[in-house]
Design an enzyme around this catalytic site. Structure first.
Site, short mmCIF file in Angstrom:
data_model
loop_
_atom_site.label_atom_id
_atom_site.label_comp_id
_atom_site.label_asym_id
_atom_site.label_seq_id
_atom_site.Cartn_x
_atom_site.Cartn_y
_atom_site.Cartn_z
N ASP A 1 9.29 -11.95 -30.17
CA ASP A 1 8.89 -13.34 -30.38
C ASP A 1 7.58 -13.50 -29.63
O ASP A 1 7.55 -13.85 -28.46
CB ASP A 1 9.97 -14.28 -29.85
N CYS B 1 5.90 -19.11 -33.16
CA CYS B 1 6.09 -20.55 -33.42
C CYS B 1 4.75 -21.17 -33.79
O CYS B 1 4.37 -22.23 -33.28
CB CYS B 1 6.71 -21.25 -32.21
#
Length: 448
Positions: free
Chosen positions: A329, A382
């Protein structure tokens, strides 16, 4: 807490965010913890801080006629005007006279008579004469930028990538409050039992399409509920929940979470492997790695081993082909989470997108050899920028022929997402306006 002190606190937080680069969500959390705020006062403080930040560029444009003659405003005066005008225009339940009175009192305390007179004059003008209308702006890009308080460079970049319609939808959606969503800890409580308990306590909930463990909180304060305080559920955005769901996890696997803080995805991974096996979770900062350990402890998960490390150097700690699954991530511009962190849109520059790409590429190259053959690596961010997402994956696949996009990734997506706007040959881009979530990208790469 008196409304005067509340607004003084809001001004302090806004000045620290706007002038010193503080993080709004961090400073708000600290203020909540150290102040004896009622639920109502906490909600108002959050509304003033986030609402002012969300609408800063628009408010600046709206009050420009009243302040442009002032050669140089002290930062705190500017933010006092922004937050006061935000309350007067956008918060119907707050009387104008109360906002003006307290703004003048704050300016008397922090400045001198001249400043308090100026603040009073500007706010009285806003009250009597209103503010500038953004609809009169001729240039459509400039109008969208100012009316939604997104920097013009970002609006132009998104238009070049996704077109005007999608860009406008994203910008307008970023002004809305992000719905609260939680993930149950399935080793401690079932989804049905959580729903039942919450329903009995007056909550309204809805199941998430992103995760079989996800619930949207339509009505009720989950932060005060025993399910949250006792670690039966944890706060996590729906798009973030999709990551562990798409990792094809099985009980007993050895998993690497290379950039793990604050631990939402890490703990979800541990739940998906039934807390059997091992999850090695790393973060560049020791304090953040400790947060992951704390979250694991709160959810009563024992398979997580969190530690500080630069994940570009993990080959010093683990042998090649060690892990069944890897999650990267990656650090990114964060342009998909502006609803919860509105200061991002003012602090980021276009160059950040390109400088972060080097880190993302280095991380992919560094962790890839640690994956077993036949194993899979999920890459996620994100953000909503192709340079950090699809192009980063494309470059990696060109440079490492041992990897390919897992074709099963697309068929295993939730049915509603399979034909969505953001599906490409390299993965799934989730736009914030599509499903009322954070903006997010993820894909699953298979090591041949």
């Amino acid at each position: 807490m008196s409304k005067y002190i509340l607004r003084e606190t809001a001004l302090d937080l806004l000045t620290r965010v706007g002038e010193q680069g503080g993080y709004s969500h961090v400073l708000l959390d600290q203020a909540m913890q150290h102040s004896n705020l009622s639920l109502k006062d906490g909600a108002l403080l959050t509304e003033i801080v986030y609402g002012t930040l969300q609408n800063k560029l628009k408010i600046d444009y709206q009050i420009h006629p009243y302040i442009h003659r002032q050669k140089k405003l002290k930062p705190w005066v500017k933010w006092l005007l922004y937050m006061s005008v935000y309350q007067m225009i956008y918060l119907e339940r707050v009387p104008d006279h109360a906002v003006i009175h307290e703004a003048v009192e704050i300016s008397k305390k922090k400045g001198h008579k001249g400043i308090s007179g100026f603040v009073n004059g500007v706010l009285r003008n806003v009250q009597r004469r209103g503010v500038e209308d953004t609809e009169q702006i001729k240039d459509e890009v400039e109008k969208l930028s100012i009316s939604t308080s997104h920097p013009e460079w970002l609006v132009r970049r998104w238009i070049s990538l996704y077109g005007f319609e999608t860009t406008e939808a994203m910008c307008r959606h970023n002004l809305k409050t992000l719905p609260m969503s939680v993930r149950i800890q399935p080793l401690r409580i079932s989804l049905e039992e959580a729903e039942s308990q919450l329903r009995e306590r007056g909550f309204e909930t809805k199941r998430s399409i992103f995760s079989e463990q996800g619930l949207l909180i339509i009505k009720g304060n989950i932060l005060k509920d025993p399910l949250f305080t006792d670690g039966m559920v944890t706060i996590q955005d729906q798009s973030s929940m999709l990551v562990a769901e798409m990792m094809d996890l099985k009980s007993g696997q050895k998993v690497l979470d290379a950039c793990s803080a604050p631990g939402g995805k890490t703990t979800h991974i541990a739940e998906k492997i039934e807390d059997q096996g091992k999850v090695f979770a790393y973060d560049l900062h020791e304090k953040k790695a400790f947060q992951v350990s704390e979250k694991a402890h709160r959810l009563q998960l024992t398979s997580i081993e969190a530690g500080q490390a630069d994940s570009r150097n993990l080959q010093d700690l683990h042998k090649s082909e060690t892990f069944d699954r890897i999650l990267l991530d990656a650090p990114c511009s964060g342009l998909g989470v502006m609803r919860g962190k509105p200061d991002i849109k003012y602090q980021k520059k276009e160059q950040d997108i390109f400088s972060l790409r080097k880190i993302q590429s280095d991380l992919l190259k560094s962790v890839a050899p640690l994956l077993k053959r036949g194993g899979s690596l999920v890459y996620s961010t994100c953000t909503v920028d192709t340079h950090e997402n699809e192009q980063a994956v494309e470059q990696f696949l060109k440079e490492d022929e041992e990897f390919m996009v897992d074709p099963d990734f697309f068929t295993e997506l939730p049915a509603e997402l399979r034909d969505s706007l953001g599906v490409s040959e390299y993965g799934l881009q989730i736009f914030p306006h599509q499903w009322d979530t954070d903006g997010f990208f993820l894909t699953r790469l298979l090591r041949k």
